[in-house]
Write a protein that holds these residues in place. Sequence first.
Motif, mmCIF file in Angstrom:
data_model
loop_
_atom_site.group_PDB
_atom_site.id
_atom_site.type_symbol
_atom_site.label_atom_id
_atom_site.label_comp_id
_atom_site.label_asym_id
_atom_site.label_seq_id
_atom_site.Cartn_x
_atom_site.Cartn_y
_atom_site.Cartn_z
ATOM 1 N N UNK A 13 -11.955 3.348 1.716
ATOM 2 C CA UNK A 13 -11.033 2.259 1.392
ATOM 3 C C UNK A 13 -9.921 2.740 0.470
ATOM 4 N N UNK A 14 -10.250 3.586 -0.504
ATOM 5 C CA UNK A 14 -9.246 4.144 -1.411
ATOM 6 C C UNK A 14 -8.265 5.009 -0.641
ATOM 7 N N UNK A 15 -8.796 5.867 0.225
ATOM 8 C CA UNK A 15 -7.943 6.777 0.997
ATOM 9 C C UNK A 15 -6.996 6.005 1.916
ATOM 10 N N UNK A 64 5.778 -3.078 -4.078
ATOM 11 C CA UNK A 64 4.759 -2.250 -3.437
ATOM 12 C C UNK A 64 3.845 -1.601 -4.474
ATOM 13 N N UNK A 65 4.420 -1.150 -5.600
ATOM 14 C CA UNK A 65 3.622 -0.504 -6.645
ATOM 15 C C UNK A 65 2.659 -1.497 -7.289
ATOM 16 N N UNK A 114 -1.430 -1.325 -7.489
ATOM 17 C CA UNK A 114 -2.189 -1.377 -8.744
ATOM 18 C C UNK A 114 -3.175 -2.544 -8.780
ATOM 19 N N UNK A 115 -2.885 -3.607 -8.054
ATOM 20 C CA UNK A 115 -3.786 -4.762 -8.037
ATOM 21 C C UNK A 115 -4.822 -4.688 -6.916
ATOM 22 N N UNK A 116 -4.786 -3.623 -6.134
ATOM 23 C CA UNK A 116 -5.706 -3.496 -5.014
ATOM 24 C C UNK A 116 -7.118 -3.178 -5.508
ATOM 25 N N UNK A 171 -10.525 4.471 -9.009
ATOM 26 C CA UNK A 171 -10.343 4.904 -10.389
ATOM 27 C C UNK A 171 -11.672 4.887 -11.149
ATOM 28 N N UNK A 172 -12.485 3.877 -10.862
ATOM 29 C CA UNK A 172 -13.804 3.803 -11.508
ATOM 30 C C UNK A 172 -14.661 4.987 -11.090
ATOM 31 N N UNK A 173 -14.593 5.354 -9.829
ATOM 32 C CA UNK A 173 -15.364 6.491 -9.330
ATOM 33 C C UNK A 173 -14.914 7.790 -9.973
#
Length: 196
Positions: A89-91, A175-176, A180-182, A189-191
């Motif tokens: 999902x991050x990728x 877009x940024x 950031x809210x995704x 980031x937590x990972x």
Amino acid sequence: MLTGAVAFLLLLIALLAIPITLTFQVSWQQTLQGNIKLRWLFGLVRVALSSFNSNEPSPASEKPAQKNIRFERSPRKNSNLFAAIWQNTFRRRIIRFIGDVFHAVHKKDVRLYVRIGLGDPADTGRLWAIVGPVTGLLANIQEASIEIEPEFFDTTFELDSSGNIRLIPVQLIYLAVGLLLSPSVWRGMKQMRVAE
């Protein structure tokens, strides 16, 4: 007071909605070199950065620094980064963001060549899990010539680019903020923090 704040916010949004035009020629071959010209407010604001150069390190100090980065610092940073990259999902969210930004920018005669390697074939292969699909998408863009190549055996970063682009700042900010809210980005980031 509230009326003044609203008026200021509307004025700021109106200014950010005015396109910025960038004409550039930038390269990186051990040092950063290039020319950048910026036009805004329909040509009323013009900024030029001509023939800038980064300081080239001396040959005696360059090789030890590269060795320290490669063997002492990069494994930890790479492991943190790849902990996020391996999340599908991050990728996918990062790839979508790059594609959205690229389509939001109006391009003319854009040429981009990048060669990148992390010094370890496995790490470079993991990085290519993101860069490869993005490269495939960008290769089909008619307004630009883009070529990104992996280097699996050496720590490498080479860049050669030129062109003319026009962008709307408020569109890129939108877009940024969406990135950031995704939730998928926050999970990535937590990972990365867990992998430290």
